[in-house]
Write a protein that holds these residues in place. Structure first.
Motif, PDB file in Angstrom:
ATOM      1  N   GLU A  36       0.829  -1.204   0.000  1.00 38.53           N
ATOM      2  CA  GLU A  36       0.000   0.000   0.000  1.00 38.53           C
ATOM      3  C   GLU A  36       0.864   1.255   0.000  1.00 38.53           C
ATOM      4  N   ALA A  37       1.907   1.251   0.808  1.00 33.67           N
ATOM      5  CA  ALA A  37       2.780   2.421   0.893  1.00 33.67           C
ATOM      6  C   ALA A  37       3.408   2.749  -0.457  1.00 33.67           C
ATOM      7  N   ALA A  38       3.907   1.731  -1.153  1.00 35.77           N
ATOM      8  CA  ALA A  38       4.542   1.964  -2.447  1.00 35.77           C
ATOM      9  C   ALA A  38       3.522   2.435  -3.483  1.00 35.77           C
ATOM     10  N   ASN A  39       2.339   1.806  -3.515  1.00 31.88           N
ATOM     11  CA  ASN A  39       1.288   2.269  -4.424  1.00 31.88           C
ATOM     12  C   ASN A  39       0.874   3.709  -4.097  1.00 31.88           C
ATOM     13  N   ARG A  40       0.794   3.986  -2.838  1.00 35.43           N
ATOM     14  CA  ARG A  40       0.398   5.334  -2.399  1.00 35.43           C
ATOM     15  C   ARG A  40       1.423   6.374  -2.854  1.00 35.43           C
ATOM     16  N   GLY A  41       2.701   6.088  -2.636  1.00 35.45           N
ATOM     17  CA  GLY A  41       3.737   7.026  -3.044  1.00 35.45           C
ATOM     18  C   GLY A  41       3.770   7.238  -4.547  1.00 35.45           C
ATOM     19  N   ALA A  42       3.588   6.136  -5.299  1.00 38.31           N
ATOM     20  CA  ALA A  42       3.619   6.242  -6.760  1.00 38.31           C
ATOM     21  C   ALA A  42       2.427   7.029  -7.283  1.00 38.31           C
ATOM     22  N   ARG A  43       1.241   6.737  -6.770  1.00 37.78           N
ATOM     23  CA  ARG A  43       0.044   7.426  -7.264  1.00 37.78           C
ATOM     24  C   ARG A  43       0.068   8.899  -6.911  1.00 37.78           C
ATOM     25  N   ARG A  44       0.455   9.228  -5.692  1.00 40.10           N
ATOM     26  CA  ARG A  44       0.477  10.630  -5.284  1.00 40.10           C
ATOM     27  C   ARG A  44       1.547  11.428  -6.028  1.00 40.10           C
ATOM     28  N   ALA A  45       2.556  10.735  -6.539  1.00 39.38           N
ATOM     29  CA  ALA A  45       3.586  11.407  -7.342  1.00 39.38           C
ATOM     30  C   ALA A  45       3.192  11.509  -8.812  1.00 39.38           C
ATOM     31  N   GLY A  46       1.995  10.988  -9.148  1.00 42.03           N
ATOM     32  CA  GLY A  46       1.507  11.092 -10.515  1.00 42.03           C
ATOM     33  C   GLY A  46       1.991  10.005 -11.449  1.00 42.03           C
ATOM     34  N   GLY A  47       2.442   8.884 -10.901  1.00 40.75           N
ATOM     35  CA  GLY A  47       2.982   7.820 -11.736  1.00 40.75           C
ATOM     36  C   GLY A  47       2.046   6.645 -11.879  1.00 40.75           C
ATOM     37  N   LYS A  48       2.500   5.648 -12.635  1.00 45.19           N
ATOM     38  CA  LYS A  48       1.762   4.403 -12.775  1.00 45.19           C
ATOM     39  C   LYS A  48       1.931   3.593 -11.500  1.00 45.19           C
ATOM     40  N   SER A  49       0.828   3.242 -10.880  1.00 43.54           N
ATOM     41  CA  SER A  49       0.824   2.511  -9.615  1.00 43.54           C
ATOM     42  C   SER A  49       0.114   1.191  -9.841  1.00 43.54           C
ATOM     43  N   VAL A  50       0.888   0.119 -10.038  1.00 43.66           N
ATOM     44  CA  VAL A  50       0.355  -1.174 -10.450  1.00 43.66           C
ATOM     45  C   VAL A  50       0.194  -2.086  -9.243  1.00 43.66           C
ATOM     46  N   GLY A  51      -0.952  -2.744  -9.146  1.00 41.55           N
ATOM     47  CA  GLY A  51      -1.183  -3.720  -8.091  1.00 41.55           C
ATOM     48  C   GLY A  51      -1.484  -5.081  -8.676  1.00 41.55           C
ATOM     49  N   LEU A  52      -0.659  -6.065  -8.336  1.00 38.40           N
ATOM     50  CA  LEU A  52      -0.884  -7.454  -8.749  1.00 38.40           C
ATOM     51  C   LEU A  52      -1.559  -8.169  -7.581  1.00 38.40           C
ATOM     52  N   ASN A  53      -2.850  -8.036  -7.514  1.00 35.61           N
ATOM     53  CA  ASN A  53      -3.613  -8.522  -6.362  1.00 35.61           C
ATOM     54  C   ASN A  53      -3.767 -10.042  -6.404  1.00 35.61           C
ATOM     55  N   ILE A  54      -3.809 -10.641  -5.221  1.00 33.55           N
ATOM     56  CA  ILE A  54      -3.976 -12.093  -5.112  1.00 33.55           C
ATOM     57  C   ILE A  54      -5.156 -12.380  -4.184  1.00 33.55           C
ATOM     58  N   HIS A  55      -6.003 -13.322  -4.565  1.00 30.43           N
ATOM     59  CA  HIS A  55      -7.160 -13.685  -3.740  1.00 30.43           C
ATOM     60  C   HIS A  55      -6.699 -14.645  -2.643  1.00 30.43           C
ATOM     61  N   LEU A  56      -6.765 -14.205  -1.393  1.00 28.93           N
ATOM     62  CA  LEU A  56      -6.320 -14.997  -0.247  1.00 28.93           C
ATOM     63  C   LEU A  56      -7.413 -15.029   0.822  1.00 28.93           C
ATOM     64  N   PRO A  57      -7.399 -16.058   1.675  1.00 29.55           N
ATOM     65  CA  PRO A  57      -8.381 -16.117   2.763  1.00 29.55           C
ATOM     66  C   PRO A  57      -8.187 -15.029   3.813  1.00 29.55           C
ATOM     67  N   GLN A  58      -6.956 -14.492   3.934  1.00 32.23           N
ATOM     68  CA  GLN A  58      -6.700 -13.466   4.937  1.00 32.23           C
ATOM     69  C   GLN A  58      -5.583 -12.557   4.463  1.00 32.23           C
ATOM     70  N   GLU A  59      -5.485 -11.393   5.083  1.00 33.42           N
ATOM     71  CA  GLU A  59      -4.419 -10.406   4.912  1.00 33.42           C
ATOM     72  C   GLU A  59      -4.464  -9.615   3.613  1.00 33.42           C
TER      73      GLU A  59
END
Length: 242
Positions: free
Chosen positions: A64-87
C-alpha cells in the motif's frame, strides 16, 4: 483455462506500461505509522520522479505504501492482487489493477516487467519473491537486474547467515552470489542503483567458464521473459524422448 487467462490478462495489461517498472515487495503487516511504510512511500515517489512505474502485490502494508507514493507522485501505480483467505485486501492507491488466483502466475508478472526488485522487511512472501529473483539471476534464466534490500537492521542477520552457513560451512553458494544484491538504508542509493542498471543488459558470468558470455547472450528468451536452456541429458539407459 483459468491459468491461461491469468497469463493472458497480465501480459496484455502490463505490456501497455510506457515506463520501465520496479517491483517493490514487503510485509502486508506494516502499519501506516511504521518507519518502513513511510520509507516505501518515499522511495516509490522518488522512482516515479525518475520515470519508473511501480509494481506491488496490491495489498496493505508496504505494498500500500509503495502504491500510495507512486500514485500521489503522478505515476503508474500497479497492483498485482492475489485472492487470499486473509491479509490481502486491495489497497485504494492502484491505478492499474490485476487480480490473480495463482501465486505462480503473479510471480511471473513481478519479474517479466521489472527493471529492478526492491525488498523491504517482510515475511514468507517477501522471502519467496526475493529468492525467486536470486534463483533466476543465478541460474542465468534472466539477465541481472538490481535487487536492493532496504533495511540493514532487518536483512543483515540473514546475509550473515548466508555467508557463515551457505558459503563457508556448506559451500552451497559461490562468493559471487552474495554480490547479486545490495543491502542499504539509503533511499537515494537504491534509486541510483535502479537508474544506472535498469536496462537488464548484464548477464552474470557462468560458473562453467567454458560457456562464453557471447554464447549466453544468443540463447532465445521465452514469452514470459526467461531464457531458454539446453535440453536435459537423458539418464543412462533411458531414451532421449518419450
Amino acid at each position: 483455462f483459468r491459468i491461461m487467462a491469468e497469463f493472458v490478462e497480465g501480459f496484455e495489461i502490463l505490456s501497455q506500461l510506457r515506463n520501465p517498472a520496479v517491483s517493490i515487495v514487503g510485509s502486508a503487516r506494516s502499519a501506516p505509522t511504521s518507519f518502513y511504510y513511510k520509507q516505501a512511500e518515499k522511495l516509490a515517489a522518488k522512482l516515479v520522479d525518475k520515470q519508473f512505474a511501480v509494481i506491488t502485490g496490491g495489498g496493505p502494508g508496504i505494498m500500500e505504501a509503495a502504491n500510495r507514493g507512486a500514485r500521489r507522485a503522478g505515476g503508474k501505480s500497479v497492483g498485482l492482487n492475489i485472492h487470499l483467505p486473509q491479509e490481502q485486501a486491495p489497497n485504494p492507491y492502484q491505478n492499474v489493477s490485476i487480480h490473480f488466483h495463482y501465486f505462480f502466475c503473479r510471480k511471473v508478472m513481478f519479474v517479466k516487467y521489472a527493471s529492478a526488485f526492491i525488498c523491504f522487511p517482510g515475511g514468507f512472501g517477501t522471502m519467496d519473491e526475493f529468492f525467486e529473483s536470486m534463483t533466476l539471476i543465478q541460474t542465468h534464466k534472466i539477465a541481472r537486474f538490481p535487487v536492493v534490500l532496504i533495511g540493514t537492521d532487518f536483512w543483515t542477520g540473514l546475509v550473515d547467515w548466508m555467508k557463515a552457513v551457505w558459503l563457508e560451512q556448506f559451500s552451497t553458494i559461490s562468493r559471487e552470489d552474495l554480490l547479486l544484491f545490495e543491502v542499504t538504508d539509503d533511499l537515494d542509493r537504491a534509486v541510483d542503483l535502479v537508474v544506472s542498471n535498469a536496462d537488464r543488459s548484464t548477464w552474470i558470468q557462468p560458473i562453467d567458464h567454458a560457456m562464453r558470455e557471447a554464447e549466453m547472450r544468443t540463447l532465445p528468451v521465452t514469452a514470459e521473459g526467461t531464457r531458454v536452456g539446453g535440453p536435459t541429458p537423458a539418464a543412462e539407459g533411458q531414451p532421449d524422448t518419450l
